[in-house]
Design a protein around this motif. Structure first.
Motif, short mmCIF file in Angstrom:
data_model
loop_
_atom_site.label_atom_id
_atom_site.label_comp_id
_atom_site.label_asym_id
_atom_site.label_seq_id
_atom_site.Cartn_x
_atom_site.Cartn_y
_atom_site.Cartn_z
N SER A 10 27.69 20.98 -10.60
CA SER A 10 27.26 20.11 -9.55
C SER A 10 25.93 19.69 -9.45
O SER A 10 25.65 18.46 -8.86
CB SER A 10 27.62 21.13 -8.23
N SER A 11 24.71 20.45 -9.87
CA SER A 11 23.44 20.24 -9.92
C SER A 11 23.20 19.02 -10.64
O SER A 11 22.48 17.94 -10.78
CB SER A 11 22.80 21.20 -10.20
N LYS A 12 23.70 19.09 -11.92
CA LYS A 12 23.90 18.06 -13.14
C LYS A 12 24.30 16.60 -12.35
O LYS A 12 23.96 15.65 -12.82
CB LYS A 12 24.68 18.44 -14.41
N GLN A 13 25.84 16.70 -11.75
CA GLN A 13 26.34 15.59 -11.24
C GLN A 13 25.52 15.06 -10.08
O GLN A 13 25.18 13.66 -10.08
CB GLN A 13 27.67 15.92 -10.56
N ARG A 14 24.69 15.68 -9.58
CA ARG A 14 23.95 15.22 -8.51
C ARG A 14 22.84 14.33 -9.18
O ARG A 14 22.03 13.41 -8.71
CB ARG A 14 23.26 16.08 -7.62
N THR A 15 22.08 15.08 -10.21
CA THR A 15 20.99 14.51 -10.96
C THR A 15 21.50 13.21 -11.68
O THR A 15 20.85 11.95 -11.53
CB THR A 15 20.49 15.59 -11.96
N ASP A 16 22.48 13.32 -12.14
CA ASP A 16 23.08 11.84 -12.71
C ASP A 16 23.40 10.90 -11.49
O ASP A 16 23.08 9.58 -11.73
CB ASP A 16 24.56 12.16 -13.40
N ALA A 17 24.10 11.55 -10.58
CA ALA A 17 24.20 10.31 -9.37
C ALA A 17 22.68 9.79 -9.02
O ALA A 17 22.82 8.56 -8.96
CB ALA A 17 24.85 11.24 -8.30
N ASP A 18 21.78 10.81 -8.67
CA ASP A 18 20.58 10.10 -8.37
C ASP A 18 19.85 9.35 -9.26
O ASP A 18 19.29 8.45 -8.93
CB ASP A 18 19.56 11.34 -8.15
N SER A 19 20.13 9.71 -10.66
CA SER A 19 19.74 8.83 -11.49
C SER A 19 20.19 7.33 -11.60
O SER A 19 19.51 6.53 -11.63
CB SER A 19 19.83 9.37 -12.90
N LYS A 20 21.51 7.61 -11.61
CA LYS A 20 22.21 6.16 -11.45
C LYS A 20 22.12 5.36 -10.07
O LYS A 20 21.85 4.05 -9.98
CB LYS A 20 23.78 6.47 -11.58
N LYS A 22 19.23 5.43 -8.60
CA LYS A 22 17.97 4.74 -8.72
C LYS A 22 17.99 3.54 -9.89
O LYS A 22 17.38 2.58 -9.56
CB LYS A 22 16.75 5.93 -9.48
N ASP A 23 18.77 3.58 -10.74
CA ASP A 23 19.15 2.63 -11.75
C ASP A 23 19.82 1.38 -10.96
O ASP A 23 19.35 0.32 -11.33
CB ASP A 23 19.97 2.87 -12.90
N ILE A 24 20.67 1.64 -10.23
CA ILE A 24 21.43 0.63 -9.39
C ILE A 24 20.19 0.17 -8.31
O ILE A 24 20.29 -1.01 -8.21
CB ILE A 24 22.39 1.11 -8.66
N SER A 25 19.46 0.88 -7.76
CA SER A 25 18.33 0.32 -6.90
C SER A 25 17.50 -0.59 -7.48
O SER A 25 16.97 -1.61 -7.16
CB SER A 25 17.56 1.60 -6.21
N LYS A 30 15.35 -5.91 -9.08
CA LYS A 30 15.48 -6.99 -10.09
C LYS A 30 16.41 -8.20 -9.67
O LYS A 30 15.72 -9.39 -9.69
CB LYS A 30 15.68 -6.42 -11.35
N LEU A 31 17.46 -7.99 -9.28
CA LEU A 31 18.43 -8.98 -8.75
C LEU A 31 17.91 -9.60 -7.66
O LEU A 31 17.81 -11.06 -7.65
CB LEU A 31 19.88 -8.53 -8.77
#
Length: 115
Positions: A10-20, A22-25, A30-31
């Motif tokens: 769950s923690s890893k998924q949250r970290t991945d989601a946060d990372s994604k 941030k990438d989306i943001s 940039k867009l």
């Protein structure tokens, strides 16, 4: 053990989601920057086109003015030629009239002399 594994996942998924997220943001930022740049470029192109249209309009007015001046010059030249032609025709008319009068007088004189 299962609970610990579940928390780690769950923690890893949250970290991945946060990372994604941030990438989306970052991508969205940039867009947005690219969109702003494109709008600025579009505005510059519009201004350039308007300046070129104004320049073309000015050139067109200049050409029209030059053409009008040329046509006025041609008109004056044609009027001069017409006047000159008229003057020459009048001169020829009077010369021929004088010549006919002279010849008529000669013929009348010869007629009188013959009689």
């Amino acid at each position: 053990e299962f609970s610990k594994s579940l928390r780690e996942t769950s923690s890893k998924q949250r970290t991945d989601a946060d990372s994604k997220g941030k990438d989306i943001s970052t991508l969205k930022t940039k867009l947005d920057q690219m969109e702003t740049g494109l709008k600025a470029l579009d505005m510059k192109v519009q201004v350039d086109l308007q300046e070129k249209e104004v320049k073309l309009s000015e050139e067109t007015v200049t050409m029209a003015s030059e053409l009008a001046n040329h046509m006025e010059g041609q008109k004056k030249y044609l009027m001069h030629l017409m006047y000159q032609t008229d003057t020459n025709l009048q001169k020829m008319y009077y010369e021929q009239r004088d010549q006919v009068s002279f010849l008529t007088n000669k013929v009348n004189k010869i007629s009188v002399d013959v009689s």
